[in-house]
Design an enzyme around this catalytic site. Structure first.
Site, PDB file in Angstrom:
ATOM      1  N   ASP A 131       2.406   7.816  -4.196  1.00 29.45           N
ATOM      2  CA  ASP A 131       1.127   7.308  -4.304  1.00 29.45           C
ATOM      3  C   ASP A 131       1.576   5.556  -4.064  1.00 29.45           C
ATOM      4  OD1 ASP A 131      -1.187   6.246  -5.221  1.00 29.45           O
ATOM      5  OD2 ASP A 131      -1.029   6.043  -7.646  1.00 29.45           O
ATOM      6  N   ASP A 184      -1.423   1.080 -10.511  1.00 29.00           N
ATOM      7  CA  ASP A 184      -3.024   0.796 -10.832  1.00 29.00           C
ATOM      8  C   ASP A 184      -2.225   2.266 -11.977  1.00 29.00           C
ATOM      9  OD1 ASP A 184      -3.756   3.816 -10.131  1.00 29.00           O
ATOM     10  OD2 ASP A 184      -3.322   2.227  -8.307  1.00 29.00           O
ATOM     11  N   PRO A 195       5.177  -3.053   1.870  1.00 30.09           N
ATOM     12  CA  PRO A 195       6.108  -2.769   0.663  1.00 30.09           C
ATOM     13  C   PRO A 195       6.375  -1.557   1.758  1.00 30.09           C
ATOM     14  CG  PRO A 195       4.787  -3.706   0.237  1.00 30.09           C
ATOM     15  CD  PRO A 195       4.324  -3.496   0.729  1.00 30.09           C
TER      16      PRO A 195
END
Ligand code: SPD
Length: 279
Positions: free
Chosen positions: A156, A86, A163
């Site tokens: 992060d 992000d 995954p």
């Protein structure tokens, strides 16, 4: 009643937000990716129906993942971010003018595309020339990274299912240690000590085995189930409480939550966990 999105945990807990509009919904080879506009938290990213970040509360998470490492590592020339699609973690790292290069390894290009298109207030540093992005499985990427080449490594990732599962393994921590300088600092997001307590404790123990010691720290992230959230810090040579005052002073000009006092307080371990960890 309107439209609500809920994250479910073990069919026991759910955390939901009322949604004004679904902005993006897609399926990558790895996971379902969604960006929704919520009444309370602004725009928010979900992966496989689990809340990842939101415009309103993202600083609670990204500042606490990034700054405890960046204000203690003796050098911060080269930083590796694993995950972070992000862009919030890269934005915080790139606030430091000393940083020369940030390598971001994200498995899922769709997360970055959706974030660039629909979460522009979170990923504000994508165009910084110091940032290099690779779309690869970080577990394999780190195995092949140049030895002793990073000053800081930040993990992060998502929860330890799907995954991100490999990002909680000792073999991955060993590879990160090899890719990091001896004074380097490694920090991973380490889940809720309330609802992911087994993962939380196991990760602290695994990191201590690999790096010689490990230091959990705690704060809150309003978007995440469980009330408390945690990160864990490790280094072979550096002290987690030795905050470099000039770095903290610089970053405190822009942070909403992080400061040097907050940093020191966050490393206090609650008694129930101290007992379990034998510390
Ligand atoms: N339970 C969700 C945990 C997600 C941690 N990573 C979030 C990514 C934000 N950059």
């Amino acid at each position: 009643m309107g439209l609500w999105y809920d994250e479910h945990y073990k069919d026991q807990i759910r955390f939901g937000l009322k949604v004004k509009q679904t902005l993006f919904m897609g399926q990558s080879p790895y996971q379902k990716v969604a960006v929704v506009d919520t009444e309370a938290f602004g725009r928010a990213l979900l992966l496989d129906d689990v809340w990842m970040t939101s415009e309103w509360d993202e600083h609670y998470y990204h500042e606490m993942l990034v700054h405890p490492a960046m204000t203690t590592a003796p050098k911060i020339d080269r930083v590796l971010i694993v995950g972070g699609g992000d862009g919030g973690t890269a934005r915080e790292v790139l606030r430091y003018p000393e940083v020369k290069e940030v390598v971001l390894v994200e498995i899922d290009e769709l997360v970055v595309e959706a974030s660039k298109n629909y979460l522009p207030t979170i990923g504000t540093a994508w165009d910084d020339p110091r940032l290099k992005v690779y779309y690869q499985d970080a577990v394999a990427w780190v195995q092949n990274a140049e030895l002793g080449s990073f000053d800081v490594i930040l993990i992060d990732g998502a929860d330890p299912v799907g995954p991100a599962e490999g990002l909680f393994a000792s073999t991955f921590y060993e590879a990160c240690k090899a890719a990091m300088k001896p004074h380097g600092v490694f920090v991973t997001q380490n889940e809720s000590p309330v609802i992911y307590r087994d993962t939380h404790v196991q990760t602290i123990r695994r990191m201590a085995e690999v790096f010689g010691s490990s230091h959990p720290y705690y704060s809150t992230v309003p978007l995440y189930c469980g009330g408390e959230w945690s990160w864990t810090w490790a280094s072979r040579e550096t002290d987690p409480l030795a905050v470099i005052p000039e770095r903290a002073a610089l970053v405190e000009q822009s942070t909403k939550l992080y400061n040097a006092e907050y940093h020191r307080g966050a490393f206090a371990i609650p008694n129930r966990l101290k007992r379990q960890l034998g510390r």
